[in-house]
Enzyme design. Structure first.
Site: not given
Ligand code: AMP
Length: 220
Positions: A16, A91, A130, A162, A174
């Site tokens: 993404k 989400r 990554r 990282r 996750r």
């Molecule tokens: P990401 O960078 O999108 O993989 O997000 C990293 C972490 O941030 C996730 O595992 C969640 O803990 C939190 N997070 C990011 N976006 C959301 C969202 N829309 N709702 C809830 N938690 C989020």
């Protein structure tokens, strides 16, 4: 025509963030990543950041209230008028409903929700390897190394980082959170008639081309 609003759906590691940055370059849209906004809040030590930190490290979802507050702040900035790519948001069903209200208030609607379709098992390897340059360019130990080891292809920088949550154990948590809370949104957007699906197991350039075709088709 109102500015495009694109949603990228997919589990951690689906690409993404990588594809959102490419859509920024290709279409002049603005990437809104709630993960990036939350990581910035954690780094800045804000109240929201302090509340979110442990939840993020455990691979769980941060509460809708916190996420919506930081997203609304970001959406109040003028550059979003160019059109947005939502990366990692919504989400949960609650976030999707709140987004509908936010967009309706602004006289906008979702252009497309694009589901990046991948195999879960491959995601553990993709995410675990990554890392990112300070300029934001993403790399991978196996799939995308810089041309010169330790030097960013894009900016020439040598500082890489990282993410604390990019380890095999947290990735599995996750993925579980994704399937329980986020995957049902695919059916939600299908019901609204805005869902597009793309096979995201191939190489980055081919997926970029495929996504570009979808987005260009929307604008036509
Ligand atoms: P990401 O960078 O999108 O993989 O997000 C990293 C972490 O941030 C996730 O595992 C969640 O803990 C939190 N997070 C990011 N976006 C959301 C969202 N829309 N709702 C809830 N938690 C989020």
């Amino acid at each position: 025509m109102s500015a495009p609003v694109l949603i990228l759906l997919g589990p951690p590691g689906a690409g993404k963030g990588t594809q959102a940055r490419m859509l920024e370059e290709d279409f002049g849209l603005i990437q809104l990543s709630t993960g990036d906004l939350l990581r910035a809040a954690v780094a800045a030590g804000t109240v929201a950041g302090k509340q979110a930190k442990a939840v993020m490290e455990a691979g769980q979802l941060v509460s809708d209230d916190i996420v919506l507050a930081i997203l609304k702040d970001r959406m109040a900035q003028p550059d979003v008028a160019k059109g947005i790519i939502l990366d990692g948001f919504p989400r949960t069903a609650g976030q999707a409903a709140a987004l509908d209200v936010l967009l309706a208030e602004a006289g906008q609607k979702i252009t497309a929700a694009i589901s990046l379709e991948v195999d879960d098992e491959a995601m553990v390897g993709r995410v675990s390897g990554r890392y990112t340059c300070a300029c934001g360019e993403g790399y991978h130990d196996e799939f995308k190394r810089p041309a010169v080891a330790g030097v960013c292809d894009k900016c020439g920088g040598t500082t890489f980082k990282r993410r604390a949550d990019d380890n095999a154990e947290t990735v599995r948590d996750r993925l579980t959170a994704y399937h329980a809370q986020t995957a049902p949104l695919i059916a939600y957007y299908e019901g609204k008639g805005v869902l597009e699906r793309i096979d995201a197991m191939g190489n980055i350039a081919d997926i970029r081309t495929g996504l570009g075709q979808i987005v260009a088709g929307m604008a036509a």
